[in-house]
Enzyme design. Structure first.
Site, mmCIF file in Angstrom:
data_model
loop_
_atom_site.group_PDB
_atom_site.id
_atom_site.type_symbol
_atom_site.label_atom_id
_atom_site.label_comp_id
_atom_site.label_asym_id
_atom_site.label_seq_id
_atom_site.Cartn_x
_atom_site.Cartn_y
_atom_site.Cartn_z
ATOM 1 N N GLU A 126 -24.658 30.639 -3.375
ATOM 2 C CA GLU A 126 -24.511 31.268 -2.052
ATOM 3 C C GLU A 126 -24.698 32.761 -2.272
ATOM 4 O O GLU A 126 -23.831 33.428 -2.830
ATOM 5 C CB GLU A 126 -23.115 30.984 -1.473
ATOM 6 C CG GLU A 126 -22.822 29.514 -1.199
ATOM 7 C CD GLU A 126 -23.369 29.026 0.134
ATOM 8 O OE1 GLU A 126 -24.087 29.794 0.812
ATOM 9 O OE2 GLU A 126 -23.092 27.867 0.489
ATOM 10 N N HIS A 144 -32.338 25.215 3.285
ATOM 11 C CA HIS A 144 -32.554 24.875 4.699
ATOM 12 C C HIS A 144 -34.011 25.083 5.090
ATOM 13 O O HIS A 144 -34.749 25.769 4.396
ATOM 14 C CB HIS A 144 -31.658 25.725 5.599
ATOM 15 C CG HIS A 144 -30.202 25.553 5.290
ATOM 16 N ND1 HIS A 144 -29.411 24.619 5.895
ATOM 17 C CD2 HIS A 144 -29.421 26.175 4.377
ATOM 18 C CE1 HIS A 144 -28.185 24.680 5.383
ATOM 19 N NE2 HIS A 144 -28.162 25.614 4.463
ATOM 20 N N HIS A 177 -28.689 29.041 -1.185
ATOM 21 C CA HIS A 177 -28.143 29.143 0.166
ATOM 22 C C HIS A 177 -27.638 30.557 0.425
ATOM 23 O O HIS A 177 -27.401 31.319 -0.502
ATOM 24 C CB HIS A 177 -26.943 28.197 0.331
ATOM 25 C CG HIS A 177 -27.312 26.753 0.333
ATOM 26 N ND1 HIS A 177 -27.310 25.994 1.472
ATOM 27 C CD2 HIS A 177 -27.714 25.941 -0.670
ATOM 28 C CE1 HIS A 177 -27.692 24.756 1.166
ATOM 29 N NE2 HIS A 177 -27.941 24.701 -0.129
ATOM 30 N N GLU A 230 -30.020 31.919 7.896
ATOM 31 C CA GLU A 230 -29.977 31.592 6.467
ATOM 32 C C GLU A 230 -31.378 31.324 5.909
ATOM 33 O O GLU A 230 -31.727 31.805 4.832
ATOM 34 C CB GLU A 230 -29.068 30.373 6.269
ATOM 35 C CG GLU A 230 -28.780 30.057 4.822
ATOM 36 C CD GLU A 230 -27.817 28.897 4.669
ATOM 37 O OE1 GLU A 230 -27.230 28.451 5.680
ATOM 38 O OE2 GLU A 230 -27.650 28.433 3.528
HETATM 39 ZN ZN ZN Z 1 -26.777 26.584 3.350
#
Ligand code: ZN
Length: 178
Positions: A160, A28, A96, A43
């Site tokens: 993640e 992001h 992420h 994030e």
């Molecule tokens: Zn993400």
């Protein structure tokens, strides 16, 4: 950097030739800060420093690394895939941080995704390494139809690194030293 590579290519052409090229994708940026969690933890605040550190470590270990974005800018999904294909990357890793409802601070842990079987071994390796290094909870290696996994032709994974909404993970993820 370029000059260094040229010198090395003269003295050690074969070594230079076999260096893996890894594309690191900070998930992001820009107008898209990603998920927002406990104490407003975004994030992007988590994944961008991690992406830069991972890049540094990979380079120290002899890999060539291309970042899909070098700074906090907006980037759609398709150009990330196009970049990886254009540079003929050996591996693609999207980084992420996870999120779920703010009402579920009990959900914590690391997940790594792949789509094609070519990415599975890398995903398992990344997941195991993260668990060993951090002691975070294991939410497993999973297959999912994420755009960057489905559309890349090289082994690709999406990590993640923990939940910005998790009571255990958020304090860790907000600490740059961690
Ligand atoms: Zn993400």
């Amino acid at each position: 950097e370029l000059i260094t590579e040229r010198i090395e290519s003269i003295t050690l052409p074969n070594v230079t030739d076999v260096r893996p090229l890894i594309v690191i994708d900070p998930g992001h940026g820009g107008i898209d800060p990603g998920a927002v969690g406990i104490n407003g933890l975004q994030e992007i605040q988590v994944i961008f420093p991690i992406s830069l550190r991972v890049t540094e470590l990979l380079q120290q270990h002899g890999a060539n690394v291309v970042l899909t974005r070098q700074d906090n800018r907006t980037l759609d999904l398709a150009p990330r895939v196009q970049l990886a294909e254009r540079v003929d990357a050996d591996m693609f890793v999207s980084i992420h941080a996870n999120a779920i409802s703010m009402a579920r601070p009990d959900v914590n842990g690391v997940e790594t995704y792949y789509y094609y079987s070519s990415g599975r071994e890398v995903a398992e390796f990344i997941q195991d390494s993260l668990l060993q290094a951090t002691g975070m909870r294991d939410r497993g290696v999973k297959s999912a139809r994420f755009h960057v996994l489905v559309n890349t032709s090289m082994p690709s994974t999406l990590v993640e690194v923990g939940f910005v909404t998790g009571a255990e993970d958020a304090p860790l993820l907000s600490d740059p030293l961690f």
